[in-house]
Structures are given as structure tokens and as C-alpha cells.
Write a protein that holds these residues in place. Structure first.
Motif, PDB file in Angstrom:
ATOM      1  N   MET A  29       0.779  -1.468  -0.288  1.00  0.00           N
ATOM      2  CA  MET A  29       0.124  -0.039   0.280  1.00  0.00           C
ATOM      3  C   MET A  29       0.605   0.916   0.322  1.00  0.00           C
ATOM      4  O   MET A  29       1.900   1.420   0.727  1.00  0.00           O
ATOM      5  N   GLU A  30       0.526   2.458  -0.797  1.00  0.00           N
ATOM      6  CA  GLU A  30       0.892   3.666  -0.555  1.00  0.00           C
ATOM      7  C   GLU A  30       0.246   4.561  -1.206  1.00  0.00           C
ATOM      8  O   GLU A  30      -0.440   3.966  -2.280  1.00  0.00           O
ATOM      9  N   TRP A  31       0.222   5.941  -1.180  1.00  0.00           N
ATOM     10  CA  TRP A  31       0.331   7.159  -1.879  1.00  0.00           C
ATOM     11  C   TRP A  31       1.152   7.930  -1.377  1.00  0.00           C
ATOM     12  O   TRP A  31       1.984   8.092  -0.365  1.00  0.00           O
ATOM     13  N   ARG A  32       0.618   9.691  -1.826  1.00  0.00           N
ATOM     14  CA  ARG A  32       1.586  10.836  -1.565  1.00  0.00           C
ATOM     15  C   ARG A  32       0.575  11.710  -1.988  1.00  0.00           C
ATOM     16  O   ARG A  32      -0.594  11.824  -2.644  1.00  0.00           O
ATOM     17  N   ASP A  33       0.555  12.434  -0.770  1.00  0.00           N
ATOM     18  CA  ASP A  33      -0.024  13.786  -0.799  1.00  0.00           C
ATOM     19  C   ASP A  33       0.859  15.369  -0.299  1.00  0.00           C
ATOM     20  O   ASP A  33       1.855  14.567   0.055  1.00  0.00           O
ATOM     21  N   THR A  34      -0.188  16.200   0.346  1.00  0.00           N
ATOM     22  CA  THR A  34       0.939  17.363   0.715  1.00  0.00           C
ATOM     23  C   THR A  34       0.286  17.102   1.935  1.00  0.00           C
ATOM     24  O   THR A  34      -0.869  16.930   2.388  1.00  0.00           O
ATOM     25  N   GLY A  35       0.661  17.906   3.216  1.00  0.00           N
ATOM     26  CA  GLY A  35      -0.027  17.714   4.243  1.00  0.00           C
ATOM     27  C   GLY A  35       0.703  18.740   5.042  1.00  0.00           C
ATOM     28  O   GLY A  35       1.492  19.020   5.137  1.00  0.00           O
ATOM     29  N   ILE A  36       0.220  19.040   6.419  1.00  0.00           N
ATOM     30  CA  ILE A  36       0.179  19.921   8.038  1.00  0.00           C
ATOM     31  C   ILE A  36       0.723  19.708   8.536  1.00  0.00           C
ATOM     32  O   ILE A  36       0.023  18.677   8.747  1.00  0.00           O
ATOM     33  N   LEU A  37       1.620  19.375   9.391  1.00  0.00           N
ATOM     34  CA  LEU A  37       2.482  18.850  10.584  1.00  0.00           C
ATOM     35  C   LEU A  37       2.159  18.837  11.717  1.00  0.00           C
ATOM     36  O   LEU A  37       1.974  20.021  11.884  1.00  0.00           O
ATOM     37  N   LEU A  38       1.406  17.607  12.296  1.00  0.00           N
ATOM     38  CA  LEU A  38       0.363  18.147  13.420  1.00  0.00           C
ATOM     39  C   LEU A  38       1.340  18.190  14.827  1.00  0.00           C
ATOM     40  O   LEU A  38       1.286  19.014  15.737  1.00  0.00           O
ATOM     41  N   SER A  39       2.353  17.270  14.670  1.00  0.00           N
ATOM     42  CA  SER A  39       2.558  16.773  15.761  1.00  0.00           C
ATOM     43  C   SER A  39       4.264  15.351  15.335  1.00  0.00           C
ATOM     44  O   SER A  39       3.818  15.526  14.045  1.00  0.00           O
ATOM     45  N   VAL A  40       5.192  15.721  16.777  1.00  0.00           N
ATOM     46  CA  VAL A  40       5.644  14.706  16.227  1.00  0.00           C
ATOM     47  C   VAL A  40       6.808  14.812  17.600  1.00  0.00           C
ATOM     48  O   VAL A  40       6.622  15.138  18.547  1.00  0.00           O
ATOM     49  N   ARG A  41       6.962  12.719  17.526  1.00  0.00           N
ATOM     50  CA  ARG A  41       7.437  12.146  19.116  1.00  0.00           C
ATOM     51  C   ARG A  41       8.828  11.360  18.438  1.00  0.00           C
ATOM     52  O   ARG A  41       8.615  10.337  17.062  1.00  0.00           O
ATOM     53  N   ARG A  42       9.807  11.467  19.189  1.00  0.00           N
ATOM     54  CA  ARG A  42      10.132  10.074  18.997  1.00  0.00           C
ATOM     55  C   ARG A  42      10.044   8.816  19.233  1.00  0.00           C
ATOM     56  O   ARG A  42       9.706   8.630  19.939  1.00  0.00           O
ATOM     57  N   HIS A  43      10.950   8.241  18.009  1.00  0.00           N
ATOM     58  CA  HIS A  43      10.376   6.426  17.912  1.00  0.00           C
ATOM     59  C   HIS A  43      11.793   5.828  17.818  1.00  0.00           C
ATOM     60  O   HIS A  43      12.441   6.271  16.830  1.00  0.00           O
ATOM     61  N   GLY A  44      12.054   5.551  19.051  1.00  0.00           N
ATOM     62  CA  GLY A  44      13.636   4.586  18.653  1.00  0.00           C
ATOM     63  C   GLY A  44      14.496   5.581  19.475  1.00  0.00           C
ATOM     64  O   GLY A  44      14.598   6.636  20.088  1.00  0.00           O
ATOM     65  N   GLU A  45      15.787   5.451  18.638  1.00  0.00           N
ATOM     66  CA  GLU A  45      17.223   6.155  18.901  1.00  0.00           C
ATOM     67  C   GLU A  45      17.118   7.302  17.389  1.00  0.00           C
ATOM     68  O   GLU A  45      17.814   8.461  18.156  1.00  0.00           O
ATOM     69  N   GLN A  72       4.482  22.884   5.866  1.00  0.00           N
ATOM     70  CA  GLN A  72       3.942  22.089   4.871  1.00  0.00           C
ATOM     71  C   GLN A  72       4.874  20.753   4.712  1.00  0.00           C
ATOM     72  O   GLN A  72       5.385  21.679   4.038  1.00  0.00           O
ATOM     73  N   LEU A  73       4.600  19.889   4.473  1.00  0.00           N
ATOM     74  CA  LEU A  73       4.999  18.618   3.817  1.00  0.00           C
ATOM     75  C   LEU A  73       4.784  17.699   2.411  1.00  0.00           C
ATOM     76  O   LEU A  73       3.203  17.817   2.302  1.00  0.00           O
ATOM     77  N   ASP A  74       5.677  17.104   1.584  1.00  0.00           N
ATOM     78  CA  ASP A  74       4.823  16.454   0.270  1.00  0.00           C
ATOM     79  C   ASP A  74       5.401  14.855   1.224  1.00  0.00           C
ATOM     80  O   ASP A  74       6.853  14.712   1.431  1.00  0.00           O
ATOM     81  N   VAL A  75       4.443  14.537   1.256  1.00  0.00           N
ATOM     82  CA  VAL A  75       4.771  13.234   2.399  1.00  0.00           C
ATOM     83  C   VAL A  75       4.738  12.004   1.189  1.00  0.00           C
ATOM     84  O   VAL A  75       3.215  12.244   0.386  1.00  0.00           O
ATOM     85  N   HIS A 115      -1.418  -0.344   8.904  1.00  0.00           N
ATOM     86  CA  HIS A 115      -0.579  -0.517   9.442  1.00  0.00           C
ATOM     87  C   HIS A 115      -0.154   0.541   9.358  1.00  0.00           C
ATOM     88  O   HIS A 115      -0.482   1.793   8.962  1.00  0.00           O
ATOM     89  N   ILE A 116       0.764   1.547  10.838  1.00  0.00           N
ATOM     90  CA  ILE A 116       0.738   2.627  11.085  1.00  0.00           C
ATOM     91  C   ILE A 116       2.095   2.988   9.530  1.00  0.00           C
ATOM     92  O   ILE A 116       1.853   3.874   8.603  1.00  0.00           O
ATOM     93  N   GLY A 117       2.921   2.006   8.739  1.00  0.00           N
ATOM     94  CA  GLY A 117       3.350   2.245   8.129  1.00  0.00           C
ATOM     95  C   GLY A 117       4.761   4.127   7.936  1.00  0.00           C
ATOM     96  O   GLY A 117       5.313   4.082   9.366  1.00  0.00           O
ATOM     97  N   SER A 118       5.004   3.810   7.048  1.00  0.00           N
ATOM     98  CA  SER A 118       6.361   5.328   7.073  1.00  0.00           C
ATOM     99  C   SER A 118       6.045   5.742   6.202  1.00  0.00           C
ATOM    100  O   SER A 118       5.885   6.022   5.677  1.00  0.00           O
ATOM    101  N   PHE A 119       6.823   6.904   6.500  1.00  0.00           N
ATOM    102  CA  PHE A 119       6.347   8.314   5.501  1.00  0.00           C
ATOM    103  C   PHE A 119       8.206   8.831   4.822  1.00  0.00           C
ATOM    104  O   PHE A 119       8.822   8.416   6.036  1.00  0.00           O
ATOM    105  N   ALA A 120       8.166   9.023   3.908  1.00  0.00           N
ATOM    106  CA  ALA A 120       9.553   9.805   3.454  1.00  0.00           C
ATOM    107  C   ALA A 120       9.031  11.266   2.487  1.00  0.00           C
ATOM    108  O   ALA A 120       7.459  11.343   2.677  1.00  0.00           O
ATOM    109  N   VAL A 121       9.677  11.970   3.740  1.00  0.00           N
ATOM    110  CA  VAL A 121       8.644  13.439   3.444  1.00  0.00           C
ATOM    111  C   VAL A 121       9.796  14.941   2.867  1.00  0.00           C
ATOM    112  O   VAL A 121      11.045  14.520   3.186  1.00  0.00           O
ATOM    113  N   GLU A 122       9.476  15.841   2.310  1.00  0.00           N
ATOM    114  CA  GLU A 122       9.975  16.524   1.285  1.00  0.00           C
ATOM    115  C   GLU A 122       9.528  17.914   1.888  1.00  0.00           C
ATOM    116  O   GLU A 122       7.979  18.424   1.682  1.00  0.00           O
ATOM    117  N   PRO A 123      10.168  19.107   2.496  1.00  0.00           N
ATOM    118  CA  PRO A 123       9.583  20.185   3.054  1.00  0.00           C
ATOM    119  C   PRO A 123       8.907  21.242   1.727  1.00  0.00           C
ATOM    120  O   PRO A 123       9.192  21.251   0.690  1.00  0.00           O
TER     121      PRO A 123
END
Length: 241
Positions: free
Chosen positions: A1-17, A53-56, A65-73
Motif C-alpha cells: 500500500m502506498e500513496w502521496r499527498d501534501t500535508g500540514i505537520l501536526l505533531s512529532v514524537r521520537r520513536h526509538g533512537e 507544509q510537507l510533501d509526504v 499498519h502505521i507505515g512509514s513516511f518519506a518527507v520533503e519540505p
């Protein structure tokens, strides 16, 4: 599964190291979370600022699944709030309320567009508080708790509307309020899109929208208290009155 969109970043939290989990608000996918590999690195961490504003591009083996993001500003809004206490408080209020209110993976395109327009006004403190108040009204409407300020709930008239019923969210005139006036919420003209919108009326408007956010929307989400960021913004604005 995959998709691409633009988005507004709401929150960030550390995950692992080295990774981070981000929440983004997108026009087509709503609020969506995902892992950013290397999100704490010197290269990526400066990009992951709430309000950006991000391209995700999201990818996962299965849709649930939670999945993973590749992000570009696409556009950073950090410079707009740098050194501006009111703008920073406002940005934090918007992102915190969206993270608080929005269900996961449910599109809210009209609210997304309003949010994007609001954030693009950051730093313009002469117009931003009013724009933010109108955004809170739109947020309540989008979440199913819109206010009906068109006519008096008691008399049906449209003149001298001065209050809002805390129970129904409908307007009440002075004549209709009678002895109950002290139990009602203020309805300044600015909430109906009337008048010159002085700051004192905007502050009264925050009192009313805040009541419905805290006592109608929040309980519907499970009795959670509103994010403190919303109160900090209102306090910062009120100190300037």
C-alpha cells in the motif's frame, strides 16, 4: 500500500533512537500517522516542525499498519512565528486542536483548506485572531457541533441577538433571554460576521467557542480536556487587550 499527498505537520514524537512518528493533516487522507526513518537526524529534524507544509509519501505492507513516511519540505512556517509570541501560541493552538479533534484517516477537505489559509496568515497579528476565531467556528461545524446564530431560539426573531444557549448552541435575543441571561454565553456581533471586530468582541467569541469545544466536542471524544495550547493562545491574546 502506498500513496502521496501534501500535508500540514501536526505533531512529532521520537520513536526509538533515530526515528520519529509524525501526524500530518492531508486533504485526501485526513489525519494520518507514520514513521519517519532518521527523523531525529540533523538533516530531517529541522524539517519536522509543527505547522510545516510537507510533501509526504506513505508506504506500508497493509493498509491498517502505521507505515512509514518519506518527507520533503514544501513550506516552513517556523520563520513566521520566530520571536512572535502570539503567532507561536496560535500555531501551537491550531496544530494541537487538530491532533485532538480529528479522527484518523478521515478526510475533511473544507477544514483542511481553511487551516492552510489560516496558517498562511501567521505573523499578521492585526487579522490573525479574527481569522482564528472563524476557524474555530468552522472546526465546530466540521465536527458536528456548529452554532446556529441565525435567529432567536425562544422568539424566532432576528433582532438584538445577544446570547448563545450553552445547551443548544442557538442564538438568544435579550428579550428572549429574560431572567436566564446570566446563564447564557455571549454573542458578540463578530460571531455573526457583523461590525468592526474589536479585540474585546473577539475575546468574547473565544469564550463562547471555547465552551463548546470543552463541553460538547471534548466529551464526545471521551471526556478528554482540551489541549493546553488553546488556552495559552487565548491568554496571550487577552493580555494584549
Amino acid at each position: 500500500m502506498e500513496w502521496r499527498d501534501t500535508g500540514i505537520l501536526l505533531s512529532v514524537r521520537r520513536h526509538g533512537e533515530t526515528s520519529a512518528i509524525i501526524d500530518v493533516f492531508t486533504p485526501d487522507r485526513g489525519r494520518h500517522a507514520g514513521v519517519v526513518r532518521g527523523g531525529t537526524s540533523r538533516k530531517i529534524a529541522p524539517i519536522l516542525q509543527p505547522g510545516a507544509q510537507l510533501d509526504v509519501a506513505w508506504r506500508a505492507r497493509l493498509e491498517d499498519h502505521i507505515g512509514s513516511f518519506a518527507v520533503e519540505p514544501v513550506r516552513s512556517r517556523a520563520a513566521l512565528v520566530m520571536g512572535d509570541r502570539l503567532a507561536l501560541a496560535g500555531l501551537n493552538a491550531v496544530t494541537a486542536l487538530l491532533a485532538f479533534c480529528l479522527p484518523e484517516r478521515e478526510a475533511h477537505l473544507p477544514l483542511y483548506r481553511r487551516t492552510e489559509q489560516l496558517l498562511d496568515l501567521l505573523g499578521q497579528n492585526e487579522v490573525w485572531p479574527l481569522a482564528y476565531l472563524r476557524w474555530e467556528l468552522a472546526l465546530l461545524e466540521e465536527m458536528g457541533f456548529g452554532l446556529d446564530l441565525s435567529c432567536c431560539a425562544v422568539t424566532g426573531g432576528v433582532d438584538d441577538l445577544a446570547y448563545v444557549s450553552p445547551k443548544s448552541g442557538r442564538a438568544v435575543s435579550r428579550a428572549g433571554a429574560g431572567d436566564w441571561a446570566q446563564r447564557l454565553l455571549p454573542l458578540p456581533p463578530v460571531l455573526r460576521g457583523e461590525g468592526d471586530a474589536p479585540d474585546i468582541e473577539i475575546a468574547q467569541g473565544f469564550e463562547t467557542t471555547g465552551y463548546f469545544l470543552a463541553h460538547h466536542l471534548a466529551p464526545d471524544l471521551g471526556q478528554r480536556p482540551l489541549p493546553e495550547a488553546r488556552g495559552r493562545f487565548v491568554d496571550a491574546f487577552s493580555r494584549g487587550l
